[in-house]
Design a protein around this motif. Structure first.
Motif, PDB file in Angstrom:
ATOM      1  N   HIS A 129       0.782  -1.250   0.010  1.00 16.84           N
ATOM      2  CA  HIS A 129       0.124  -0.080   0.009  1.00 16.84           C
ATOM      3  C   HIS A 129       0.977   1.415  -0.030  1.00 16.84           C
ATOM      4  CE1 HIS A 129      -2.649  -3.116   1.779  1.00 16.84           C
ATOM      5  NE2 HIS A 129      -3.378  -2.390   1.072  1.00 16.84           N
ATOM      6  N   PHE A 130       0.542   2.403  -0.739  1.00 15.80           N
ATOM      7  CA  PHE A 130       1.093   3.521  -0.695  1.00 15.80           C
ATOM      8  C   PHE A 130       0.129   4.732  -0.259  1.00 15.80           C
ATOM      9  CE2 PHE A 130       3.117   2.351  -4.942  1.00 15.80           C
ATOM     10  CZ  PHE A 130       4.533   2.646  -4.288  1.00 15.80           C
ATOM     11  N   GLY A 131       0.797   5.299   0.277  1.00 13.81           N
ATOM     12  CA  GLY A 131      -0.043   6.722   0.909  1.00 13.81           C
ATOM     13  C   GLY A 131       0.587   8.010   0.695  1.00 13.81           C
ATOM     14  N   ILE A 132      -0.170   9.107   0.977  1.00 12.39           N
ATOM     15  CA  ILE A 132       0.459  10.345   0.869  1.00 12.39           C
ATOM     16  C   ILE A 132       0.268  11.125   2.170  1.00 12.39           C
ATOM     17  CG2 ILE A 132       0.200  12.608  -0.222  1.00 12.39           C
ATOM     18  CD1 ILE A 132      -0.730  11.195  -2.672  1.00 12.39           C
ATOM     19  N   VAL A 133       1.336  11.641   2.570  1.00  9.98           N
ATOM     20  CA  VAL A 133       1.200  12.338   3.812  1.00  9.98           C
ATOM     21  C   VAL A 133       1.802  13.928   3.636  1.00  9.98           C
ATOM     22  CG1 VAL A 133       1.913  12.472   6.275  1.00  9.98           C
ATOM     23  CG2 VAL A 133       1.417  10.173   5.215  1.00  9.98           C
ATOM     24  N   GLY A 134       1.159  14.789   4.093  1.00 10.74           N
ATOM     25  CA  GLY A 134       1.430  16.164   4.045  1.00 10.74           C
ATOM     26  C   GLY A 134       2.594  16.554   4.882  1.00 10.74           C
ATOM     27  N   ALA A 135       3.640  17.311   4.340  1.00 11.43           N
ATOM     28  CA  ALA A 135       4.718  17.704   5.133  1.00 11.43           C
ATOM     29  C   ALA A 135       4.593  17.978   6.608  1.00 11.43           C
ATOM     30  CB  ALA A 135       5.400  18.666   4.414  1.00 11.43           C
ATOM     31  N   GLU A 136       3.752  18.696   6.837  1.00 10.99           N
ATOM     32  CA  GLU A 136       3.258  19.288   8.347  1.00 10.99           C
ATOM     33  C   GLU A 136       2.841  17.856   9.241  1.00 10.99           C
ATOM     34  OE1 GLU A 136       0.240  21.781  10.741  1.00 10.99           O
ATOM     35  OE2 GLU A 136       1.495  22.685   9.122  1.00 10.99           O
ATOM     36  N   ILE A 137       2.068  17.012   8.641  1.00 18.39           N
ATOM     37  CA  ILE A 137       1.833  16.034   9.414  1.00 18.39           C
ATOM     38  C   ILE A 137       2.814  14.832   9.467  1.00 18.39           C
ATOM     39  CG2 ILE A 137       0.208  13.855   9.246  1.00 18.39           C
ATOM     40  CD1 ILE A 137      -1.948  15.873   7.825  1.00 18.39           C
ATOM     41  N   PHE A 138       3.542  14.886   8.451  1.00 24.27           N
ATOM     42  CA  PHE A 138       4.563  13.898   8.435  1.00 24.27           C
ATOM     43  C   PHE A 138       5.680  14.110   9.276  1.00 24.27           C
ATOM     44  CE2 PHE A 138       9.026  12.486   6.965  1.00 24.27           C
ATOM     45  CZ  PHE A 138       8.495  11.217   6.750  1.00 24.27           C
ATOM     46  N   ALA A 139       5.959  15.333   9.514  1.00 25.49           N
ATOM     47  CA  ALA A 139       7.141  15.940  10.477  1.00 25.49           C
ATOM     48  C   ALA A 139       6.448  15.540  11.998  1.00 25.49           C
ATOM     49  CB  ALA A 139       7.150  17.522  10.530  1.00 25.49           C
ATOM     50  N   ALA A 140       5.133  15.605  12.231  1.00 29.16           N
ATOM     51  CA  ALA A 140       4.632  15.320  13.499  1.00 29.16           C
ATOM     52  C   ALA A 140       4.175  14.001  13.729  1.00 29.16           C
ATOM     53  CB  ALA A 140       3.295  16.012  13.648  1.00 29.16           C
ATOM     54  N   THR A 141       4.270  13.003  12.920  1.00 27.39           N
ATOM     55  CA  THR A 141       4.070  11.647  13.147  1.00 27.39           C
ATOM     56  C   THR A 141       4.915  10.680  12.696  1.00 27.39           C
ATOM     57  OG1 THR A 141       2.751  11.516  11.106  1.00 27.39           O
ATOM     58  CG2 THR A 141       1.746  12.074  13.027  1.00 27.39           C
ATOM     59  N   TYR A 142       6.322  11.037  12.098  1.00 26.50           N
ATOM     60  CA  TYR A 142       7.144  10.170  11.431  1.00 26.50           C
ATOM     61  C   TYR A 142       8.429  10.459  12.180  1.00 26.50           C
ATOM     62  CZ  TYR A 142       3.825   7.669   8.218  1.00 26.50           C
ATOM     63  OH  TYR A 142       3.011   6.819   7.998  1.00 26.50           O
ATOM     64  N   THR A 143       9.562   9.182  12.352  1.00 29.29           N
ATOM     65  CA  THR A 143      10.851   9.495  12.520  1.00 29.29           C
ATOM     66  C   THR A 143      11.384   8.968  11.664  1.00 29.29           C
ATOM     67  OG1 THR A 143      10.110   9.308  14.985  1.00 29.29           O
ATOM     68  CG2 THR A 143      12.447   8.778  14.397  1.00 29.29           C
ATOM     69  N   MET A 144      12.541   9.743  11.334  1.00 26.92           N
ATOM     70  CA  MET A 144      13.567   9.206  10.201  1.00 26.92           C
ATOM     71  C   MET A 144      14.560   7.915  10.948  1.00 26.92           C
ATOM     72  SD  MET A 144      13.270  10.921   7.377  1.00 26.92           S
ATOM     73  CE  MET A 144      12.916  12.446   6.934  1.00 26.92           C
ATOM     74  N   LEU A 145      14.550   6.982  10.191  1.00 24.45           N
ATOM     75  CA  LEU A 145      15.597   6.056  10.430  1.00 24.45           C
ATOM     76  C   LEU A 145      16.829   5.863   9.951  1.00 24.45           C
ATOM     77  CD1 LEU A 145      12.795   2.817  10.540  1.00 24.45           C
ATOM     78  CD2 LEU A 145      13.586   4.267  12.324  1.00 24.45           C
ATOM     79  N   ASP A 146      16.953   6.441   8.653  1.00 27.23           N
ATOM     80  CA  ASP A 146      18.218   6.509   8.155  1.00 27.23           C
ATOM     81  C   ASP A 146      18.931   7.846   8.674  1.00 27.23           C
ATOM     82  OD1 ASP A 146      17.880   4.256   6.589  1.00 27.23           O
ATOM     83  OD2 ASP A 146      17.005   5.347   5.026  1.00 27.23           O
TER      84      ASP A 146
END
Length: 146
Positions: A129-146
């Motif tokens: 599955h693919f998804g699209i996440v806006g930049a502001e929501i992405f910054a609040a809900t995701y952590t970079m692993l790399d």
């Protein structure tokens, strides 16, 4: 406009693996409210209307944003969090790339189509599955692993 298609098969999609700037990310555990669709319906998301079938989960974030998830994918990504209807997202690695041009994602139903804008993130959840996440929501809900 570039278009990406959800395949419904596990593993990283070759289309995303070839994108420059692809990174591994992980969604933070967050509490959401969930209801299960009792009949087919359309959920209006920031990225476009998405069809939900009877039995699909309709997730509501604390911000009020809603999105449907197929039941099997929901069971992999969320766990009960106490009161009825409350769930936590399960932190799991995904692939993501911040897009520089408008793009689209055709979901697994072959009909629902999301539209992304420059600066939005294209996510490959690793389960087809693919998804699209806006930049502001992405910054609040995701952590970079790399």
């Amino acid at each position: 406009m570039r278009e990406f298609h959800s395949a419904g098969a596990g593993g990283g999609a070759p289309a995303l693996l070839g994108e420059p700037g692809v990174v591994r990310v992980q969604k933070r555990a967050m509490r959401v409210m969930v209801r299960f669709a009792t009949q087919p319906e359309t959920i209006h998301t920031r990225e476009g209307p998405v069809r939900a079938r009877a039995g699909d989960a309709v997730v509501s974030a604390p911000t009020g944003e809603q999105w449907p998830i197929e039941r099997a994918a929901f069971e992999q990504r969320y766990r009960p969090a106490g009161p009825p209807g409350a769930y936590y997202s399960v932190p799991r690695p995904s692939l993501a790339v911040r897009m520089t041009d408008p793009f689209a994602v055709v979901l697994g139903d072959g009909v629902s189509r999301l539209s992304g804008q420059p600066g939005d993130w294209l996510l490959d959840y690793g389960d087809g599955h693919f998804g699209i996440v806006g930049a502001e929501i992405f910054a609040a809900t995701y952590t970079m692993l790399d």
